[in-house]
Design a protein around this motif. Structure first.
Motif, PDB file in Angstrom:
ATOM      1  N   ASP A  52       0.860  -1.185   0.000  1.00 38.89           N
ATOM      2  CA  ASP A  52       0.000   0.000   0.000  1.00 38.89           C
ATOM      3  C   ASP A  52       0.895   1.234   0.000  1.00 38.89           C
ATOM      4  OD1 ASP A  52      -1.833   1.997   0.373  1.00 38.89           O
ATOM      5  OD2 ASP A  52      -2.901   1.023   2.024  1.00 38.89           O
ATOM      6  N   LEU A  53       1.106   1.793  -1.175  1.00 39.56           N
ATOM      7  CA  LEU A  53       2.022   2.933  -1.310  1.00 39.56           C
ATOM      8  C   LEU A  53       1.502   4.169  -0.589  1.00 39.56           C
ATOM      9  CD1 LEU A  53       3.002   2.501  -5.070  1.00 39.56           C
ATOM     10  CD2 LEU A  53       4.261   1.761  -3.049  1.00 39.56           C
ATOM     11  N   ARG A  54       0.247   4.182  -0.243  1.00 42.51           N
ATOM     12  CA  ARG A  54      -0.308   5.316   0.503  1.00 42.51           C
ATOM     13  C   ARG A  54       0.235   5.348   1.922  1.00 42.51           C
ATOM     14  NH1 ARG A  54      -6.467   3.714  -0.097  1.00 42.51           N
ATOM     15  NH2 ARG A  54      -5.486   1.954   0.978  1.00 42.51           N
ATOM     16  N   GLN A  55       0.738   4.205   2.378  1.00 53.01           N
ATOM     17  CA  GLN A  55       1.238   4.105   3.746  1.00 53.01           C
ATOM     18  C   GLN A  55       2.765   4.122   3.831  1.00 53.01           C
ATOM     19  OE1 GLN A  55      -1.055   4.223   6.105  1.00 53.01           O
ATOM     20  NE2 GLN A  55      -2.664   4.143   4.544  1.00 53.01           N
ATOM     21  N   CYS A  56       3.443   3.978   2.698  1.00 56.66           N
ATOM     22  CA  CYS A  56       4.909   3.925   2.708  1.00 56.66           C
ATOM     23  C   CYS A  56       5.487   5.325   2.860  1.00 56.66           C
ATOM     24  CB  CYS A  56       5.413   3.291   1.413  1.00 56.66           C
ATOM     25  SG  CYS A  56       7.219   3.215   1.298  1.00 56.66           S
ATOM     26  N   ILE A  57       6.391   5.491   3.827  1.00 55.12           N
ATOM     27  CA  ILE A  57       7.007   6.797   4.078  1.00 55.12           C
ATOM     28  C   ILE A  57       8.482   6.826   3.671  1.00 55.12           C
ATOM     29  CG2 ILE A  57       5.405   7.332   5.943  1.00 55.12           C
ATOM     30  CD1 ILE A  57       7.623   6.584   7.922  1.00 55.12           C
ATOM     31  N   GLY A  58       8.956   5.737   3.078  1.00 50.25           N
ATOM     32  CA  GLY A  58      10.339   5.708   2.607  1.00 50.25           C
ATOM     33  C   GLY A  58      11.376   5.667   3.703  1.00 50.25           C
ATOM     34  N   CYS A  59      11.040   5.101   4.845  1.00 52.26           N
ATOM     35  CA  CYS A  59      11.962   5.103   5.989  1.00 52.26           C
ATOM     36  C   CYS A  59      13.098   4.105   5.832  1.00 52.26           C
ATOM     37  CB  CYS A  59      11.205   4.832   7.279  1.00 52.26           C
ATOM     38  SG  CYS A  59      10.509   3.159   7.386  1.00 52.26           S
ATOM     39  N   GLN A  60      12.973   3.159   4.897  1.00 51.67           N
ATOM     40  CA  GLN A  60      13.971   2.131   4.628  1.00 51.67           C
ATOM     41  C   GLN A  60      14.102   1.090   5.751  1.00 51.67           C
ATOM     42  OE1 GLN A  60      15.300   1.929   1.675  1.00 51.67           O
ATOM     43  NE2 GLN A  60      14.871   3.968   0.866  1.00 51.67           N
ATOM     44  N   ALA A  61      13.142   1.065   6.686  1.00 48.88           N
ATOM     45  CA  ALA A  61      13.196   0.048   7.739  1.00 48.88           C
ATOM     46  C   ALA A  61      13.137  -1.348   7.135  1.00 48.88           C
ATOM     47  CB  ALA A  61      12.044   0.245   8.726  1.00 48.88           C
ATOM     48  N   CYS A  62      12.356  -1.514   6.074  1.00 44.58           N
ATOM     49  CA  CYS A  62      12.257  -2.816   5.415  1.00 44.58           C
ATOM     50  C   CYS A  62      13.590  -3.219   4.802  1.00 44.58           C
ATOM     51  CB  CYS A  62      11.164  -2.790   4.355  1.00 44.58           C
ATOM     52  SG  CYS A  62      11.352  -1.477   3.125  1.00 44.58           S
ATOM     53  N   THR A  63      14.263  -2.262   4.186  1.00 42.90           N
ATOM     54  CA  THR A  63      15.553  -2.530   3.561  1.00 42.90           C
ATOM     55  C   THR A  63      16.573  -2.984   4.597  1.00 42.90           C
ATOM     56  OG1 THR A  63      15.101  -0.815   1.911  1.00 42.90           O
ATOM     57  CG2 THR A  63      17.383  -1.531   2.145  1.00 42.90           C
ATOM     58  N   GLY A  75      26.187  -3.507   0.101  1.00 36.56           N
ATOM     59  CA  GLY A  75      25.856  -2.961  -1.205  1.00 36.56           C
ATOM     60  C   GLY A  75      24.896  -3.791  -2.029  1.00 36.56           C
ATOM     61  N   LYS A  76      24.447  -4.933  -1.499  1.00 35.84           N
ATOM     62  CA  LYS A  76      23.484  -5.784  -2.206  1.00 35.84           C
ATOM     63  C   LYS A  76      22.229  -5.913  -1.339  1.00 35.84           C
ATOM     64  CE  LYS A  76      26.362  -6.510  -5.510  1.00 35.84           C
ATOM     65  NZ  LYS A  76      26.790  -7.793  -6.048  1.00 35.84           N
ATOM     66  N   PHE A  77      21.067  -5.860  -1.976  1.00 38.33           N
ATOM     67  CA  PHE A  77      19.817  -5.838  -1.222  1.00 38.33           C
ATOM     68  C   PHE A  77      18.776  -6.740  -1.867  1.00 38.33           C
ATOM     69  CE2 PHE A  77      20.986  -2.318   1.480  1.00 38.33           C
ATOM     70  CZ  PHE A  77      21.940  -1.641   0.720  1.00 38.33           C
ATOM     71  N   ARG A  78      18.025  -7.449  -1.043  1.00 35.55           N
ATOM     72  CA  ARG A  78      16.908  -8.259  -1.529  1.00 35.55           C
ATOM     73  C   ARG A  78      15.664  -7.405  -1.732  1.00 35.55           C
ATOM     74  NH1 ARG A  78      16.686 -14.199   1.313  1.00 35.55           N
ATOM     75  NH2 ARG A  78      18.764 -14.926   0.684  1.00 35.55           N
ATOM     76  N   THR A  79      15.561  -6.327  -1.011  1.00 32.85           N
ATOM     77  CA  THR A  79      14.468  -5.374  -1.211  1.00 32.85           C
ATOM     78  C   THR A  79      15.012  -3.979  -0.987  1.00 32.85           C
ATOM     79  OG1 THR A  79      12.188  -4.779  -0.613  1.00 32.85           O
ATOM     80  CG2 THR A  79      13.643  -5.438   1.180  1.00 32.85           C
ATOM     81  N   ILE A  80      14.473  -3.025  -1.710  1.00 36.75           N
ATOM     82  CA  ILE A  80      14.863  -1.628  -1.553  1.00 36.75           C
ATOM     83  C   ILE A  80      13.609  -0.768  -1.682  1.00 36.75           C
ATOM     84  CG2 ILE A  80      17.195  -1.938  -2.496  1.00 36.75           C
ATOM     85  CD1 ILE A  80      16.143  -0.666  -5.105  1.00 36.75           C
ATOM     86  N   VAL A  81      13.728   0.487  -1.300  1.00 37.50           N
ATOM     87  CA  VAL A  81      12.666   1.461  -1.545  1.00 37.50           C
ATOM     88  C   VAL A  81      13.286   2.597  -2.342  1.00 37.50           C
ATOM     89  CG1 VAL A  81      10.941   3.005  -0.574  1.00 37.50           C
ATOM     90  CG2 VAL A  81      11.491   0.868   0.604  1.00 37.50           C
ATOM     91  N   SER A  82      12.993   2.626  -3.632  1.00 39.03           N
ATOM     92  CA  SER A  82      13.486   3.717  -4.469  1.00 39.03           C
ATOM     93  C   SER A  82      12.641   4.957  -4.201  1.00 39.03           C
ATOM     94  CB  SER A  82      13.396   3.338  -5.947  1.00 39.03           C
ATOM     95  OG  SER A  82      14.226   2.232  -6.231  1.00 39.03           O
ATOM     96  N   GLN A  83      13.287   6.105  -4.119  1.00 37.08           N
ATOM     97  CA  GLN A  83      12.593   7.355  -3.837  1.00 37.08           C
ATOM     98  C   GLN A  83      12.744   8.285  -5.036  1.00 37.08           C
ATOM     99  OE1 GLN A  83      13.826   8.988  -0.084  1.00 37.08           O
ATOM    100  NE2 GLN A  83      13.557   7.061   1.010  1.00 37.08           N
ATOM    101  N   TYR A  84      11.613   8.734  -5.562  1.00 37.02           N
ATOM    102  CA  TYR A  84      11.612   9.595  -6.739  1.00 37.02           C
ATOM    103  C   TYR A  84      10.955  10.930  -6.414  1.00 37.02           C
ATOM    104  CZ  TYR A  84      12.403   5.194  -9.265  1.00 37.02           C
ATOM    105  OH  TYR A  84      12.891   3.995  -9.705  1.00 37.02           O
TER     106      TYR A  84
END
Length: 259
Positions: A52-63, A75-84
């Motif tokens: 739910d992108l409405r709830q994502c704040i880009g905090c990178q806690a998941c990363t 330098g390698k990640f299984r998941t990332i949050v790209s910020q545009y």
């Protein structure tokens, strides 16, 4: 599985030394256009993720939590949050758009049939995994993935990727990225179970859900709610976090350099 099909049908990678040990004849014999039979996992389930992108704040806690849980190399990640940074076409106002990315655990995964040793396969529950004991690190699967979701692990020299933290799911736990999401943006569950949270959300937001690169016909099982239409396909943009510089202004560029 059928529900997802009805809803959503319509990087270059560094080649490691392992590729030298995979002659083309072996690739042909392995049946490069075939997929090995599914194995492991519970055939009565089909795991998927809704973000739910409405709830994502880009905090990178998941990363960060994924990186720690799965011990990915620096330098390698299984998941990332790209910020545009997105510009409103009418007003010119700027806003931040967060796009969490990971393996899409497709029903038609292009990474599976290209593996010459059948190290990459799909479990009975739909989760795509890598058998590290079979993988030779040729990186064919890395190149085949349209979501840039795979990499060659520098430490193990085999293909690595998100597994929905299958080891945690089997223990009755949530994936690290889901458990650590402060906004509750990531929902994972069994879409074969009509009473699961993800099934209820799919039913409620059926017309609003989108997947990445639907034209690839991979039948991805990571669904996005609140997706900007401009990001369904590979956007002509550079995520801001790719441009990481030190105090002297020199580019570090290691954080998301391959994403």
């Amino acid at each position: 599985m059928d529900l997802a099909r009805r809803l959503f049908m319509a990087q270059a990678a560094r080649i490691t030394a392992g590729a030298a040990f995979v002659p083309l004849a072996s690739v042909a014999q392995a049946g490069i256009n075939d997929q090995p039979p599914r194995r492991d996992g519970d055939a009565a389930k089909r795991y998927a993720m809704l973000i739910d992108l409405r709830q994502c704040i880009g905090c990178q806690a998941c990363t960060v939590s994924c990186h720690i849980e799965n011990e990915a190399p620096l330098g390698k990640f299984r998941t990332i949050v790209s910020q545009y940074e997105v510009e409103n076409e009418e007003t010119g106002d700027l806003a931040q758009f967060m796009l969490p990315r990971l393996c899409n655990h497709c029903d038609n995964p292009p990474c599976v049939p290209v593996c010459p040793v059948q190290a990459t396969f799909q479990r009975e529950d739909g989760i795509v995994v890598v058998d590290a004991d079979r993988c030779v690190g040729c990186a064919y699967c890395v190149q085949a993935c349209p979501y840039d979701a795979r990499f060659i692990n520098d430490r193990t020299q085999v293909a690595d990727k998100c597994t929905f933290c299958a080891h945690r799911l089997e223990a009755g736990l949530l994936p690290a990225c889901v458990e650590s999401c402060v906004g509750g943006a990531r929902i994972i569950g069994d879409i074969m179970d009509p009473d699961s949270q993800i099934s209820r959300m799919i039913e409620e937001h059926r017309d609003e859900l989108k997947v990445l690169q639907p034209d690839k016909n991979t039948v991805p099982h990571v669904f996005y709610l609140g997706m900007d239409e401009r990001f369904i396909d590979r956007p002509q943009a550079a995520p801001g976090l790719w441009d990481v510089r030190d105090s002297a202004g020199a580019e570090l560029g290691y954080e998301y350099g391959e994403h």
